[in-house]
Design a protein around this motif. Structure first.
Motif, PDB file in Angstrom:
ATOM      1  N   VAL A   1       0.079 -12.798  -0.686  1.00 35.34           N
ATOM      2  CA  VAL A   1       0.918 -11.703  -1.178  1.00 35.34           C
ATOM      3  C   VAL A   1       2.282 -11.623  -0.492  1.00 35.34           C
ATOM      4  O   VAL A   1       3.182 -10.940  -0.977  1.00 35.34           O
ATOM      5  N   LYS A   2       2.455 -12.322   0.649  1.00 33.33           N
ATOM      6  CA  LYS A   2       3.710 -12.195   1.382  1.00 33.33           C
ATOM      7  C   LYS A   2       3.914 -13.410   2.277  1.00 33.33           C
ATOM      8  O   LYS A   2       2.955 -13.947   2.832  1.00 33.33           O
TER       9      LYS A   2
ATOM     10  N   ILE B 119       5.334  -8.706  11.378  1.00 28.20           N
ATOM     11  CA  ILE B 119       4.157  -9.147  10.617  1.00 28.20           C
ATOM     12  C   ILE B 119       2.994  -8.189  10.811  1.00 28.20           C
ATOM     13  O   ILE B 119       2.314  -7.792   9.858  1.00 28.20           O
ATOM     14  N   ALA B 120       2.761  -7.793  12.074  1.00 30.83           N
ATOM     15  CA  ALA B 120       1.652  -6.874  12.369  1.00 30.83           C
ATOM     16  C   ALA B 120       1.849  -5.533  11.661  1.00 30.83           C
ATOM     17  O   ALA B 120       0.891  -4.949  11.129  1.00 30.83           O
TER      18      ALA B 120
ATOM     19  N   GLU C 266       0.400  -1.619   7.298  1.00 31.52           N
ATOM     20  CA  GLU C 266       0.861  -0.797   6.187  1.00 31.52           C
ATOM     21  C   GLU C 266       0.165  -1.159   4.882  1.00 31.52           C
ATOM     22  O   GLU C 266      -0.173  -0.283   4.075  1.00 31.52           O
ATOM     23  N   HIS C 267      -0.054  -2.455   4.666  1.00 33.64           N
ATOM     24  CA  HIS C 267      -0.603  -2.910   3.381  1.00 33.64           C
ATOM     25  C   HIS C 267      -2.071  -3.314   3.471  1.00 33.64           C
ATOM     26  O   HIS C 267      -2.614  -3.883   2.530  1.00 33.64           O
ATOM     27  N   GLU C 268      -2.706  -3.014   4.596  1.00 29.81           N
ATOM     28  CA  GLU C 268      -4.132  -3.310   4.786  1.00 29.81           C
ATOM     29  C   GLU C 268      -4.466  -4.770   4.452  1.00 29.81           C
ATOM     30  O   GLU C 268      -5.365  -5.081   3.675  1.00 29.81           O
ATOM     31  N   ILE C 269      -3.707  -5.655   5.072  1.00 30.55           N
ATOM     32  CA  ILE C 269      -3.902  -7.096   4.870  1.00 30.55           C
ATOM     33  C   ILE C 269      -5.194  -7.537   5.563  1.00 30.55           C
ATOM     34  O   ILE C 269      -5.539  -7.057   6.641  1.00 30.55           O
ATOM     35  N   ASP C 270      -5.920  -8.457   4.929  1.00 30.90           N
ATOM     36  CA  ASP C 270      -7.199  -8.940   5.463  1.00 30.90           C
ATOM     37  C   ASP C 270      -7.056 -10.170   6.362  1.00 30.90           C
ATOM     38  O   ASP C 270      -7.800 -10.329   7.322  1.00 30.90           O
TER      39      ASP C 270
ATOM     40  N   MET D 111      -2.622  -8.379  16.078  1.00 30.84           N
ATOM     41  CA  MET D 111      -2.936  -8.328  14.660  1.00 30.84           C
ATOM     42  C   MET D 111      -4.081  -7.365  14.361  1.00 30.84           C
ATOM     43  O   MET D 111      -5.095  -7.369  15.056  1.00 30.84           O
ATOM     44  N   PRO D 112      -3.942  -6.575  13.290  1.00 33.81           N
ATOM     45  CA  PRO D 112      -5.020  -5.658  12.888  1.00 33.81           C
ATOM     46  C   PRO D 112      -6.013  -6.317  11.930  1.00 33.81           C
ATOM     47  O   PRO D 112      -6.841  -5.635  11.320  1.00 33.81           O
TER      48      PRO D 112
END
Length: 404
Positions: A36-37, A60-61, A66-70, A90-91
């Protein structure tokens, strides 16, 4: 199936970043991950601590939160320390290019040989990264487990290497059982259509899919064209920055090239980066010591790529494995290339070697057999067969004028 949302990141090679990230995105799609990005950054060299710059990593983090990236995927192999430092910020889950390719290989390995190869590559990738993998267990057990786990992993690596040696010996026996039959190997970048071409020529049902690394095992089929029998093999596709663990693990599979009389270098003519891909394959062929083997460049997908106005290589063949266009021309080129160098020889076989006669009848043009002190066979042979029987060959005999 759950579709993850990753971010792809690349620091060096600014000029080629777009091409590399296109390929990384295709790899992600093969692993059922939707991109997606993208993030890129111009740096003199990657940061030894976090690969990208501190500000870029923070950016990036923040986007991931913000976008709940997996998943975040980096287009390079990260060192163990880089992985640990990035994971702290990283989350979400972190992958590097090597980990992604290993995951794809692990999901696609079908035979015992391929599974063993991939497991070996996976353990060798994991070994230096154990310190970061087992922190949750350290808390549970009250102490470090990496010493024990390293021992376990090393033992598994040793066991897998022994298993591969056994399978290698079995493959050597299989090769010897094929006798001196002429061998043609398909090589090329991943997803250029090798398996589709294999299916078309050999009328087999080799798995083919529009994803990277659809084929991991070497598949061998017998093909007969114009009374010329040969073995056609399909090999694992090459790729940019193929992880060294996989190059080593699949070395025995790629060694099939060393036994080939002819290479068919399949190129995806519809890919804008086909020149770069072809160059990568040429370099890997050289690394494998197969650069001296005759080679035909086969431009595939020409039904959607080449036009009459485009300049074509004189010795190349242009085909569409999907429609069948150009296949007769390809087989004629193979026949012509393999026939080059054939000679008529007299072979003196001891009586305890008469079992070789069956192979000669299958793989050469036997003209006469005389029984005396030895079994004297006059036959027209390819260089491969002559090499196999050189100890029994008296010398060259000039071709008859009426022989075609």
């Amino acid at each position: 199936m759950l579709r993850h949302r990753p971010i792809t990141a690349n620091a060096p090679c600014w000029r080629q970043a777009g091409e590399f990230l296109d390929e990384l995105e295709f790899l992600a799609e093969t692993a059922d991950i939707c991109s997606v990005k993208r993030f890129t950054q111009r740096l003199p060299q990657p940061s030894s601590r976090i690969y990208v710059g501190p500000g870029k990593l923070e950016e990036i983090a923040a986007y991931c939160r913000e976008h709940e990236i997996d998943v975040v995927i980096f287009d390079d192999e990260l060192s163990p320390s880089q992985t640990r430092n990035i994971e702290k910020e990283m989350p979400c889950r972190l992958l590097d290019r090597t980990r992604l390719i290993l995951d794809i290989f692990m999901s696609r390995a079908q035979t015992a040989y391929a599974k063993t190869q991939v497991q070996l590559a996976n353990y060798e990738y994991m070994l230096p990264r154990l310190a970061g993998l087992w922190t949750h267990l350290e808390r549970q057990h009250g102490g470090p487990l990496t010493v024990t786990d390293r021992r376990i992993i090393r033992n598994r690596i040793a066991k897998l290497k022994e298993d591969l040696k056994k399978i290698d010996r079995q493959m050597a026996v299989q090769r010897s059982n094929r006798g001196a039959m002429v061998r043609v190997a398909l090589v090329g970048y991943t997803n250029v259509g090798k398996s589709t071409l294999m299916n078309l020529i050999s009328k087999s049902e080799v798995f083919a899919e529009n994803k990277l690394f659809a084929t991991l095992d070497t598949t061998v089929r017998k093909v007969v064209f114009d009374n010329l029998p040969f073995l056609l093999s399909d090999t694992v596709g090459f790729i940019r920055k193929l992880p060294h663990q996989l190059v080593e693990a699949f070395k025995a599979t790629l060694e099939e090239l060393e036994y080939a009389d002819l290479l068919l270098h399949v190129i995806d003519a519809s890919n804008p980066e086909w020149r770069e891909q072809a160059h990568i394959v040429d370099e890997l062929i050289r690394e494998l010591g197969a650069e001296q083997i005759p080679c035909i460049r086969v431009y595939n997908k020409c039904d959607v790529a080449f036009t009459a106005q485009q300049e074509r290589e004189a010795d190349a063949v242009y085909i569409s494995a999907k429609t069948g266009e150009g296949i007769p021309a390809l087989l004629s080129a193979v026949d012509k290339k393999l026939d080059k160098g054939t000679k008529r020889v007299v072979i003196h076989l001891p009586y305890d070697k008469t079992g070789l006669l069956d192979g000669l009848y299958r793989e050469a043009k036997v003209e006469n057999v005389a029984y005396g002190e030895t079994v004297d066979v006059t036959a027209v042979c390819t260089p491969r067969i002559m090499g196999q029987l050189k100890d029994y060959i008296e010398g060259w005999v000039e071709p008859k004028e009426d022989w075609e």
